[in-house]
Design a protein around this motif. Structure first.
Motif, PDB file in Angstrom:
ATOM      1  N   PRO A   9       0.806  -1.224   0.000  1.00 59.02           N
ATOM      2  CA  PRO A   9       0.000   0.000   0.000  1.00 59.02           C
ATOM      3  C   PRO A   9       0.837   1.272   0.000  1.00 59.02           C
ATOM      4  O   PRO A   9       0.326   2.352  -0.326  1.00 59.02           O
ATOM      5  N   ASP A  10       2.137   1.162   0.326  1.00 56.52           N
ATOM      6  CA  ASP A  10       3.019   2.329   0.343  1.00 56.52           C
ATOM      7  C   ASP A  10       3.892   2.439  -0.907  1.00 56.52           C
ATOM      8  O   ASP A  10       4.787   3.282  -0.959  1.00 56.52           O
ATOM      9  N   LEU A  16       5.845   2.440  -9.238  1.00 54.54           N
ATOM     10  CA  LEU A  16       4.840   1.681  -9.995  1.00 54.54           C
ATOM     11  C   LEU A  16       5.023   1.916 -11.486  1.00 54.54           C
ATOM     12  O   LEU A  16       5.080   0.969 -12.277  1.00 54.54           O
ATOM     13  N   PHE A  17       5.139   3.189 -11.893  1.00 52.88           N
ATOM     14  CA  PHE A  17       5.279   3.513 -13.307  1.00 52.88           C
ATOM     15  C   PHE A  17       6.626   3.067 -13.871  1.00 52.88           C
ATOM     16  O   PHE A  17       6.714   2.718 -15.053  1.00 52.88           O
ATOM     17  N   ALA A  18       7.664   3.064 -13.050  1.00 49.51           N
ATOM     18  CA  ALA A  18       8.985   2.625 -13.510  1.00 49.51           C
ATOM     19  C   ALA A  18       9.015   1.129 -13.788  1.00 49.51           C
ATOM     20  O   ALA A  18       9.612   0.685 -14.772  1.00 49.51           O
ATOM     21  N   ILE A  45      -1.031   4.573  -4.572  1.00 48.45           N
ATOM     22  CA  ILE A  45      -2.349   4.425  -5.191  1.00 48.45           C
ATOM     23  C   ILE A  45      -3.437   4.936  -4.249  1.00 48.45           C
ATOM     24  O   ILE A  45      -4.386   5.592  -4.684  1.00 48.45           O
ATOM     25  N   THR A  46      -3.294   4.666  -2.970  1.00 49.16           N
ATOM     26  CA  THR A  46      -4.283   5.124  -1.987  1.00 49.16           C
ATOM     27  C   THR A  46      -4.445   6.636  -2.048  1.00 49.16           C
ATOM     28  O   THR A  46      -5.566   7.153  -2.073  1.00 49.16           O
ATOM     29  N   GLU A  56     -10.785   2.622  -4.325  1.00 46.69           N
ATOM     30  CA  GLU A  56      -9.432   2.078  -4.380  1.00 46.69           C
ATOM     31  C   GLU A  56      -9.405   0.604  -4.754  1.00 46.69           C
ATOM     32  O   GLU A  56      -8.565   0.180  -5.566  1.00 46.69           O
ATOM     33  N   ASP A  57     -10.285  -0.193  -4.192  1.00 43.47           N
ATOM     34  CA  ASP A  57     -10.268  -1.628  -4.487  1.00 43.47           C
ATOM     35  C   ASP A  57     -10.524  -1.887  -5.972  1.00 43.47           C
ATOM     36  O   ASP A  57      -9.836  -2.699  -6.596  1.00 43.47           O
ATOM     37  N   ALA A  58     -11.492  -1.195  -6.532  1.00 40.26           N
ATOM     38  CA  ALA A  58     -11.812  -1.372  -7.954  1.00 40.26           C
ATOM     39  C   ALA A  58     -10.669  -0.884  -8.830  1.00 40.26           C
ATOM     40  O   ALA A  58     -10.324  -1.526  -9.840  1.00 40.26           O
TER      41      ALA A  58
END
Length: 68
Positions: A9-10, A16-18, A45-46, A56-58
């Motif tokens: 979650p952190d 993420l994009f890299a 993302i959160t 967030e879940d979706a």
């Protein structure tokens, strides 16, 4: 260096994009400015879901389908 954990979650959006550049398409499709944002190294993302009022879940599930 090992691949970061997508489910962390952190996980910073910049990481993420890299690692999964294809994830940027999900953000851009929702008119989110996160890819390329100078705050991406500090937001997860959160944070993005809170900022853009998304479920967030979706959203995580949609991204996971593209990156896994």
């Amino acid at each position: 260096m090992s691949k970061p954990d997508f489910d962390d979650p952190d996980l910073p959006l910049a990481d993420l994009f890299a690692v999964w550049p294809e994830a940027a398409a999900m953000f851009l499709a929702r008119r989110m400015l996160c890819p390329g944002c100078p705050i991406a190294p500090f937001h997860a993302i959160t944070d993005a879901c809170l900022e853009y009022d998304l479920d967030e879940d979706a959203f995580r599930a949609a991204i996971a389908r593209d990156v896994r």
